[in-house]
Design a protein around this motif. Sequence first.
Motif, short mmCIF file in Angstrom:
data_model
loop_
_atom_site.label_atom_id
_atom_site.label_comp_id
_atom_site.label_asym_id
_atom_site.label_seq_id
_atom_site.Cartn_x
_atom_site.Cartn_y
_atom_site.Cartn_z
N PRO A 1 0.84 -1.19 0.00
CA PRO A 1 0.00 0.00 0.00
C PRO A 1 0.88 1.24 0.00
O PRO A 1 1.76 1.37 0.82
N MET A 2 0.61 2.10 -0.93
CA MET A 2 1.42 3.30 -1.02
C MET A 2 0.85 4.39 -0.14
O MET A 2 -0.21 4.92 -0.40
N SER A 3 1.56 4.66 0.88
CA SER A 3 1.10 5.73 1.77
C SER A 3 2.01 6.93 1.64
O SER A 3 2.31 7.61 2.60
N ASN A 4 2.48 7.10 0.44
CA ASN A 4 3.36 8.24 0.25
C ASN A 4 2.61 9.54 0.41
O ASN A 4 1.58 9.75 -0.21
N ARG A 5 3.18 10.30 1.19
CA ARG A 5 2.55 11.58 1.42
C ARG A 5 2.92 12.57 0.33
O ARG A 5 2.21 13.47 0.01
N ARG A 6 4.06 12.26 -0.23
CA ARG A 6 4.50 13.14 -1.29
C ARG A 6 4.73 12.35 -2.57
O ARG A 6 4.95 11.13 -2.54
N ARG A 7 4.76 13.07 -3.59
CA ARG A 7 5.00 12.47 -4.89
C ARG A 7 6.49 12.58 -5.19
O ARG A 7 6.94 13.44 -5.90
N HIS A 8 7.20 11.69 -4.66
CA HIS A 8 8.65 11.82 -4.72
C HIS A 8 9.15 11.29 -6.05
O HIS A 8 9.51 10.12 -6.19
N THR A 9 9.19 12.14 -7.03
CA THR A 9 9.50 11.66 -8.36
C THR A 9 10.97 11.83 -8.71
O THR A 9 11.41 11.27 -9.68
N GLY A 10 11.68 12.59 -7.98
CA GLY A 10 13.05 12.80 -8.40
C GLY A 10 13.83 13.58 -7.39
O GLY A 10 13.50 13.60 -6.21
N SER A 11 14.85 14.17 -7.88
CA SER A 11 15.76 14.84 -6.97
C SER A 11 15.28 16.23 -6.63
O SER A 11 15.70 16.80 -5.66
N ARG A 12 14.42 16.74 -7.44
CA ARG A 12 13.93 18.08 -7.16
C ARG A 12 12.69 18.03 -6.32
O ARG A 12 11.93 17.06 -6.34
N ALA A 13 12.49 19.10 -5.63
CA ALA A 13 11.27 19.18 -4.83
C ALA A 13 10.06 19.31 -5.75
O ALA A 13 10.18 19.61 -6.92
N ASN A 14 8.96 19.04 -5.19
CA ASN A 14 7.76 19.15 -6.00
C ASN A 14 7.49 20.58 -6.37
O ASN A 14 7.31 21.42 -5.50
N PRO A 15 7.46 20.84 -7.64
CA PRO A 15 7.18 22.21 -8.06
C PRO A 15 5.70 22.53 -7.93
O PRO A 15 4.85 21.65 -7.92
N ASP A 16 5.46 23.77 -7.83
CA ASP A 16 4.08 24.19 -7.76
C ASP A 16 3.43 24.06 -9.13
O ASP A 16 4.10 24.16 -10.15
N PRO A 17 2.15 23.82 -9.11
CA PRO A 17 1.44 23.76 -10.38
C PRO A 17 1.65 25.02 -11.19
O PRO A 17 1.62 26.13 -10.67
N ASN A 18 1.89 24.80 -12.43
CA ASN A 18 2.23 25.89 -13.32
C ASN A 18 1.70 25.55 -14.69
O ASN A 18 1.39 24.41 -14.98
N THR A 19 1.65 26.55 -15.51
CA THR A 19 1.22 26.27 -16.88
C THR A 19 2.35 25.69 -17.71
O THR A 19 2.14 25.30 -18.84
N CYS A 20 3.50 25.66 -17.15
CA CYS A 20 4.65 25.11 -17.86
C CYS A 20 4.98 23.73 -17.32
O CYS A 20 5.25 23.57 -16.14
N LEU A 21 4.96 22.78 -18.21
CA LEU A 21 5.31 21.43 -17.83
C LEU A 21 6.66 21.05 -18.39
O LEU A 21 6.98 21.37 -19.54
N GLY A 22 7.42 20.39 -17.58
CA GLY A 22 8.66 19.82 -18.06
C GLY A 22 8.41 18.37 -18.43
O GLY A 22 7.80 17.63 -17.67
N VAL A 23 8.87 18.00 -19.58
CA VAL A 23 8.70 16.63 -20.06
C VAL A 23 10.07 16.02 -20.23
O VAL A 23 10.90 16.55 -20.97
N PHE A 24 10.27 14.93 -19.56
CA PHE A 24 11.62 14.36 -19.51
C PHE A 24 11.62 12.91 -19.95
O PHE A 24 10.59 12.25 -19.95
#
Length: 176
Positions: A1-24
């Motif tokens: 069960p994933m009880s992650n409180r955060r969306r830990h996707t990488g080395s950077r902190a979670n960015p705030d929602p923005n109209t600009c998306l980075g696609v990697f």
Amino acid sequence: PMSNRRRHTGSRANPDPNTCLGVFGLSLYTTERDLREVFSRYGPLTGVNVVYDQRTGRSRGFAFVYFERIDDAKEAMERANGMELDGRRIRVDYSITKRPHTPTPGIYMGRPTHNGGGGSSSSGGRRRDSFYDRGYDRYDRYDEYDYRYSRRRSPSPYYSRYRSRSRSRSYSPRRY
DNA sequence: GTTGAGCGTT
């Protein structure tokens, strides 16, 4: 069960929602057109920007997609993240940087060197100095940068073929 | 046909 409180996707902190998306994680062959096709499903875009290596001229494998609406960007981020594109699992997140680095302040932003007093050199010495070597990341003043002004004019591969040596003035290669 | 997880000055 994933009880992650955060969306830990990488080395950077979670960015705030923005109209600009980075696609990697893009394939080297994924073009802006491809991305536009994919991401415009979620809403109107204002721009797509694949980042190319300056040396090789090829894609670095990541891009930035600009939405008009932040809700669309959010939906696109949710849906497109992890999707397969050109055989690659792409990762999509809100961009942490706003834009490409300051296009150019162009001039030295410090004080002009005090030149011995009263030097009437008429040349407006715009020194570029070592500005580009320094941390221009601190000049993050481009909050609301209007991207409509920077319509890119990509040279078409057809262009060089049709380029005349005598007049190279007003050619408008076909958009498509 | 590059392989990484990364954030940009064509």
